[in-house]
Design a protein around this motif. Structure first.
Motif, PDB file in Angstrom:
ATOM      1  N   LEU A 209       0.826  -1.206   0.000  1.00  0.00           N
ATOM      2  CA  LEU A 209       0.000   0.000   0.000  1.00  0.00           C
ATOM      3  C   LEU A 209       0.862   1.259   0.000  1.00  0.00           C
ATOM      4  O   LEU A 209       0.438   2.311  -0.486  1.00  0.00           O
ATOM      5  N   ASN A 210       2.083   1.153   0.546  1.00  0.00           N
ATOM      6  CA  ASN A 210       3.016   2.278   0.548  1.00  0.00           C
ATOM      7  C   ASN A 210       4.139   2.103  -0.474  1.00  0.00           C
ATOM      8  O   ASN A 210       5.099   2.873  -0.470  1.00  0.00           O
ATOM      9  N   ASN A 211       3.996   1.081  -1.333  1.00  0.00           N
ATOM     10  CA  ASN A 211       5.023   0.781  -2.341  1.00  0.00           C
ATOM     11  C   ASN A 211       6.393   0.560  -1.709  1.00  0.00           C
ATOM     12  O   ASN A 211       7.408   1.070  -2.177  1.00  0.00           O
ATOM     13  N   ARG A 212       6.420  -0.235  -0.649  1.00  0.00           N
ATOM     14  CA  ARG A 212       7.666  -0.522   0.052  1.00  0.00           C
ATOM     15  C   ARG A 212       8.176  -1.913  -0.325  1.00  0.00           C
ATOM     16  O   ARG A 212       7.389  -2.849  -0.521  1.00  0.00           O
ATOM     17  N   GLY A 213       9.480  -2.031  -0.385  1.00  0.00           N
ATOM     18  CA  GLY A 213      10.084  -3.325  -0.654  1.00  0.00           C
ATOM     19  C   GLY A 213      10.053  -4.217   0.572  1.00  0.00           C
ATOM     20  O   GLY A 213       9.967  -3.742   1.711  1.00  0.00           O
ATOM     21  N   VAL A 214      10.109  -5.522   0.343  1.00  0.00           N
ATOM     22  CA  VAL A 214      10.092  -6.489   1.442  1.00  0.00           C
ATOM     23  C   VAL A 214      11.099  -7.598   1.164  1.00  0.00           C
ATOM     24  O   VAL A 214      11.414  -7.904   0.012  1.00  0.00           O
TER      25      VAL A 214
END
Length: 234
Positions: A209-214
């Motif tokens: 939803l926040n366009n964050r990598g994982v």
């Protein structure tokens, strides 16, 4: 022991502390070799407190003390490795047009969330924290609610080693409260998680939803069978 069941407000405070340390503190401008020395110093403190940490890990997870000691040894090695690796990560120059130079720079993400499982808290925290901090990131660690004590103790030792305030943060609590708030927080730049596939799916969706990598290490791949004629005493 009793520990806080942190909620979204607590997580927000931790993330804001990390963000301030990253944006305004000395950490990101510190030479890589100095960051490495702090990680090495943390590893030496782990060695100095080895029996204390082994006992905490054993009581927290239910492991035999000998395995707690083995986990401490591995933890020391992680901080030693990343302490030496901090100034070894270089950019690249790329072949390009005549008269031009193209290059890549490797920069920290910023605020890294590390959600740590119950089975190897010391070791997995060390490889998450070691890699993230060596690169110049700041950390918000959320240990499993049933195995949090060594994560808290390592954070205390990090302060003793000389890490600036706000660089190494810990929030304790349940996954559906603190973990969910952390993985979906817009102030987090990258999320790491070790645990079950179902929870990993939820964390990836929250981070997306926040366009964050994982980075995920998901379980369920190592079943073991104990046969009826096994020598249980052995």
């Amino acid at each position: 022991a009793s520990i806080p069941a942190s909620d979204a407000q607590d997580v927000d405070l931790a993330v804001r502390a990390a963000r301030q340390a990253f944006d305004e503190g000395p950490w990101r401008r510190m030479p890589a070799v100095e960051r490495g020395r702090l990680l090495t110093r943390l590893g030496l403190l782990v060695e100095r407190h080895a029996e204390e940490l082994a006992a905490l890990e054993s009581r927290d997870t239910g492991k035999p003390l000998r395995q707690g000691r083995a986990d401490v040894t591995a933890t020391m090695r992680y901080y030693e490795f990343y302490g030496g690796a901090a100034d070894k990560l270089h950019g690249d120059t790329i072949p390009f047009l005549d008269g031009y130079t193209a290059l890549t720079l490797r920069e920290p993400h910023g605020v890294v969330a590390g959600i740590i499982p119950w089975n190897y808290p010391l070791q997995i925290l060390a490889r998450v924290a070691g890699a993230a901090l060596a690169m110049g990131n700041v950390l918000v660690a959320k240990p499993a609610e049933d195995a949090s004590l060594t994560t808290i103790r390592i954070a205390q030792l990090a302060l003793e080693a000389g890490f600036p305030e706000g660089v190494f943060n810990v929030v304790t609590g349940y996954g559906h409260e603190a973990g969910a708030a952390l993985s979906g927080h817009p102030g987090v730049d990258y999320v790491t998680f070790t645990g079950s596939p179902g929870t990993g799916t939820a964390i990836q969706q929250a981070a997306a939803l926040n366009n964050r990598g994982v980075t995920m290490e998901l379980g369920g791949k190592s079943p073991q069978i104990v046969f009826a004629d096994a020598d249980l005493d052995k």
